[in-house]
Design an enzyme around this catalytic site. Structure first.
Site, PDB file in Angstrom:
ATOM      1  N   SER A  54       0.801  -1.224   0.000  1.00 14.88           N
ATOM      2  CA  SER A  54       0.000   0.000   0.000  1.00 14.88           C
ATOM      3  C   SER A  54       0.834   1.274   0.000  1.00 14.88           C
ATOM      4  O   SER A  54       0.330   2.340  -0.349  1.00 14.88           O
ATOM      5  CB  SER A  54      -0.938   0.018   1.215  1.00 14.88           C
ATOM      6  N   ASP A  72      -3.365   8.317   7.822  1.00 18.28           N
ATOM      7  CA  ASP A  72      -4.254   7.391   8.530  1.00 18.28           C
ATOM      8  C   ASP A  72      -3.412   6.605   9.531  1.00 18.28           C
ATOM      9  O   ASP A  72      -2.307   7.006   9.878  1.00 18.28           O
ATOM     10  CB  ASP A  72      -5.034   6.490   7.557  1.00 18.28           C
ATOM     11  N   HIS A  86      -0.353   4.878   7.167  1.00 22.70           N
ATOM     12  CA  HIS A  86       0.328   5.482   6.013  1.00 22.70           C
ATOM     13  C   HIS A  86       0.699   6.941   6.242  1.00 22.70           C
ATOM     14  O   HIS A  86      -0.099   7.717   6.781  1.00 22.70           O
ATOM     15  CB  HIS A  86      -0.577   5.375   4.775  1.00 22.70           C
TER      16      HIS A  86
END
Length: 403
Positions: A70, A349, A352
């Site tokens: 991610s 978040d 990340h």
């Protein structure tokens, strides 16, 4: 009566005044046109990097290929049946095209690296490829994925590193078709830069999820690091067999400082730091081993841990999250309003970073500040290696460290 030298006649004065007025008008109109063009650039997603970088650069390498999780995914998970996707607001609040599947407010580290490599457009996700786009490179990264095939599957569909490699083989075949021969494709790919960022989820979404995976009961942390890095080494060899020659392998970062990890594990989050250090030390050894074993290989290790630990975070909130997160998941609540001072947050978040952290990391990966940031090369040197020739790699390495 004749006019004296050095004085202007009325007609000449009027002419000069008119010329000056016309000149001013041209300048004003030119500035107006430039301003309108600038506004056009701001509204254009494709020129976003051009504004940031000054624009009109020629890429330093013909293509850039991206593998990972991610931290590098720019939309490959969007159409998968998975909880691991970010194609909704407030993700992308500072990105020109809005939510694209990037797990941050703006650009990712790999977006900045692409910019530093001279590309004026973002590297497209494999899921969105059309025509000859593949000649500039492809992003294969998939959120929640890892080195092991089962990693992240508790969230739904993911694209493991093994599957990303299979997708890349498809790309290699298509490039050979476009260039009319396998040898031409091999020569072309050998000039490209590759980055791979993976391994975090093999802990976050595997080893430390005993309710779904049994790896923690099968392996100690030391043994698991051995198993992971051994499989990773084979994957890097496969990438080399597909034509990759200039590969930047990113180590794991400060997982124990991620807000969601701290929220769930508290003081026990230090176990993630132990795991990361075991993994990274083995991975660095693998990188040097591959350079010695594989023909024409130039792998380099990007010390993500060292970079993350030493970048300046003065004035940044390093414990909270910019967006409101789903409890127990760490991802932004869909449609929620993020913080307004996003450049003052380290994390967007629970897992990340914000764009400001990604940019700082990318700069150090591309052009190292400390000798330990990248071993043996930073990406700015990696991209130039082919001009020295494979046989001169050792000489170049000596020259680099002597400078």
């Amino acid at each position: 009566m004749p006019w004296e030298t050095g004085t202007a006649s009325p007609s000449n004065a009027i002419a000069r005044a008119l010329q000056w007025s016309a000149c001013c008008l041209v300048i004003v109109l030119s500035l107006g046109i430039l301003f309108v063009e600038f506004l056009g650039f701001l509204s254009s997603g494709n020129s976003y990097l051009k504004i940031f970088d000054g624009g009109n650069n020629q890429p330093h390498v013909p293509c850039y290929f991206i593998f990972g999780d991610s931290t590098a995914d720019d939309g490959n998970n969007n159409n998968l049946s998975t909880l691991s996707k970010s194609n909704y607001s407030p993700y992308g609040v500072d990105f020109p095209d809005g939510p694209t599947g990037r797990f941050t407010n703006g650009r990712l580290m790999v977006d900045f690296i692409a910019q530093f490599l001279g590309f004026d457009e973002f590297i497209p996700p494999f899921a969105n490829l059309t025509g000859q786009d593949i000649l500039k490179g492809v992003n294969y990264a998939s959120a929640s994925s890892g080195i092991r095939d089962e990693t992240g599957t508790q969230t739904g569909q993911i694209i493991s590193v093994n599957q990303q490699l299979r997708n890349h083989l498809t790309t290699v075949s298509r490039i050979a078709q476009i260039l009319k021969s396998k040898s031409a494709a091999k020569e072309y790919l050998g000039k490209c830069v590759y980055t791979i960022l993976t391994g975090s989820n093999d802990y976050i979404n595997n080893y430390f999820v005993p309710s779904y995976y049994n790896t923690s009961s099968e392996y100690t942390l030391e043994h698991y690091a051995d198993v992971l890095v051994k499989e990773y080494s084979e994957q890097l060899k496969t990438l080399h067999s597909y034509g990759a020659r200039k590969v930047a392998v990113f180590g794991l970062g400060l997982l124990y400082k991620l807000p969601e990890i701290v929220a769930v594990y508290g003081s026990n989050s230090s176990i993630f730091d132990t795991a990361v250090k075991l993994f990274n030390s083995r991975l660095l050894a693998v990188v040097y081993g591959l350079n010695a074993q594989l023909t024409g290989a130039t792998f380099t290790y990007i010390n993500n841990y060292e970079i993350s630990e030493t970048i300046s975070t003065d004035g940044l909130n390093t414990t909270g999250t910019c967006c409101q997160v789903v409890e127990g998941e760490g991802l932004c609540i869909s449609g929620s309003t993020p913080c307004s001072n996003r450049s003052q947050y380290a994390f967007f978040d629970g897992y990340h970073p914000t764009e400001v952290i990604y940019e700082a990391n990318a700069r150090r990966a591309y052009k190292r500040m400390l000798s330990s940031d990248a071993l043996p090369y930073d990406i700015s040197h990696l991209e130039k290696l082919d001009q020295y020739g494979v046989d001169d790699a050792t000489f170049f390495h000596t020259k680099l460290f002597a400078s």
